[in-house]
Design an enzyme around this catalytic site. Sequence first.
Site, PDB file in Angstrom:
ATOM      1  N   ARG A  57     -11.876  33.226 -29.827  1.00 16.54           N
ATOM      2  CA  ARG A  57     -13.019  33.677 -30.625  1.00 16.54           C
ATOM      3  C   ARG A  57     -12.610  33.760 -32.089  1.00 16.54           C
ATOM      4  NH1 ARG A  57     -13.544  38.798 -31.018  1.00 16.54           N
ATOM      5  NH2 ARG A  57     -13.439  39.243 -28.791  1.00 16.54           N
ATOM      6  N   TYR A 109     -36.024  25.095 -43.448  1.00 18.28           N
ATOM      7  CA  TYR A 109     -36.057  24.830 -42.003  1.00 18.28           C
ATOM      8  C   TYR A 109     -36.811  25.962 -41.277  1.00 18.28           C
ATOM      9  CZ  TYR A 109     -34.155  24.297 -37.286  1.00 18.28           C
ATOM     10  OH  TYR A 109     -34.006  24.161 -35.944  1.00 18.28           O
ATOM     11  N   ASP A 181     -28.187  24.689 -48.323  1.00 15.19           N
ATOM     12  CA  ASP A 181     -28.166  24.121 -46.980  1.00 15.19           C
ATOM     13  C   ASP A 181     -28.189  22.602 -47.157  1.00 15.19           C
ATOM     14  OD1 ASP A 181     -28.848  23.020 -44.518  1.00 15.19           O
ATOM     15  OD2 ASP A 181     -30.116  24.705 -43.922  1.00 15.19           O
ATOM     16  N   LYS A 206     -26.834  17.961 -36.839  1.00 17.48           N
ATOM     17  CA  LYS A 206     -27.570  16.830 -37.409  1.00 17.48           C
ATOM     18  C   LYS A 206     -26.588  15.730 -37.847  1.00 17.48           C
ATOM     19  CE  LYS A 206     -30.662  19.961 -36.596  1.00 17.48           C
ATOM     20  NZ  LYS A 206     -31.158  20.898 -37.574  1.00 17.48           N
TER      21      LYS A 206
HETATM   22  C1  LIG Z   1     -31.352  22.313 -37.690  1.00 18.24           C
HETATM   23  C2  LIG Z   1     -31.267  22.986 -38.986  1.00 18.24           C
HETATM   24  C3  LIG Z   1     -30.784  24.293 -39.098  1.00 18.24           C
HETATM   25  C4  LIG Z   1     -30.407  25.117 -37.890  1.00 18.24           C
HETATM   26  O1  LIG Z   1     -29.286  24.644 -37.246  1.00 18.24           O
HETATM   27  P1  LIG Z   1     -28.993  24.735 -35.661  1.00 18.24           P
HETATM   28  O2  LIG Z   1     -27.726  23.999 -35.528  1.00 18.24           O
HETATM   29  O3  LIG Z   1     -30.154  24.106 -34.973  1.00 18.24           O
HETATM   30  O4  LIG Z   1     -28.879  26.181 -35.345  1.00 18.24           O
HETATM   31  C5  LIG Z   1     -30.666  24.829 -40.362  1.00 18.24           C
HETATM   32  N1  LIG Z   1     -31.027  24.133 -41.459  1.00 18.24           N
HETATM   33  C6  LIG Z   1     -31.514  22.885 -41.390  1.00 18.24           C
HETATM   34  C7  LIG Z   1     -31.896  22.173 -42.632  1.00 18.24           C
HETATM   35  C8  LIG Z   1     -31.654  22.263 -40.148  1.00 18.24           C
HETATM   36  O5  LIG Z   1     -32.153  21.037 -40.087  1.00 18.24           O
END
Ligand SMILES: *Cc1c(COP(=O)(O)O)cnc(C)c1O
Length: 393
Positions: A57, A109, A181, A206
């Site tokens: 962890r 998001y 982000d 992604k």
């Molecule tokens: C998918 C996404 C998230 C969240 O991420 P997860 O891995 O699904 O928890 C945050 N920001 C953006 C821009 C995303 O596309």
Amino acid sequence: MTKRKSNKGQKWNLKTSTIHAGGHPDKETGAIIPPIYQTSTFVQSSPGKHKGYEYSRSHNPTRSRLEECLSALENAKYCLVTSSGMSIAMLMMHVFPKDTPMLVGDDVYGGTYRLFKSIFDEYHNIKFIDTTDTKALEVMIREFKPKLLWLETPTNPLLKITDIKATTKLARKYKCLTLVDNTFMSPYFQRPLNLGADFVMHSMTKYINGHSDVVGGTILTNNKKYYEKLWYLQNSIGPSQSPFDSWLVLRGLKTLAVRMEAHQKNAMIIAKWLESHKQVESVLYPGLKSHPGHKIAKKQNTGYAGMITFFLKKKEVKFSKTFLSKVKLFVLAESLGGVESLIEHPAIMTHASIPKKTREELGITDNLIRLSIGIEDVNDLIQDLEVAFKTIR
Ligand SMILES: *Cc1c(COP(=O)(O)O)cnc(C)c1O
């Protein structure tokens, strides 16, 4: 762990780092691919004496390698990898004391919006704002005095572009930290820390992993104090990523450069094709000259990735629904950034957690369709879309 070193301290280009950073051969066996250290705990030679790893962890050698690779890609000193993008957002919210004023982009998001709006709204003082409007942003920062500005660029799904350099400079003037982000661009096309951001995060689910087979998140910074807080929180709360998932992301990262080039090449062709299509009202793709943020994108990005948003001329939701059910190659699914092309309807799917009125104010209308362009043959993709267009003519 000994780092993989370049010759005479040569600084590797990002393409090289995707393959070699964190990629030193295994000391014990010489395996050139890092082992999956699928273990929860590590032996201690005497109480408290260990080789830097005690419990998975807290730290895990496979995860450490991924963190090393990502640090090289985002040009960061510190990196933390967790089990999802949302757990990164959750940890960041815990970093700040109760009632901290924060500003968040109004087109983030859907899951980020939900987390901030329905869970952390009681804990912090969070306001949403269009971060592309620098003037309004400055007034707000001056008066509201946020400690953190959270932004996405391009945004989701409207692909609005914020000038990272100008915005982080502005925030710094008022002692406000900035987080970008960077999920939609990947470090291959955009490196926010180089442009002045204090933190960069990704949903690794992604483009970073790129194969739609892992959920994961990462945050990177050059600020030791905040990194230590984040690590303390990850260790205390426990959203650490499994060694196997970290290993898969390391594997996916090796092809980041070729994938991103291919996503972008296909996306540019499809965006232009859509723009000239009779049944399309408008197209949003930062690589198009018609995009309102094109100039800024051209300045701060080395490419435009594979996300396209477009509006059908026929506005009723039934046409969008038919369109989405008629494509066969495009997969009707949430998420993005994988090698396969995906199609989705934000108003019904990814952004359903945003109230309809707010959604429409933002411009997420019923005729809006979002594409994540994969790396298939571009003519096959166009043909698939054309079949769907014909059914709603
Ligand atoms: C998918 C996404 C998230 C969240 O991420 P997860 O891995 O699904 O928890 C945050 N920001 C953006 C821009 C995303 O596309």
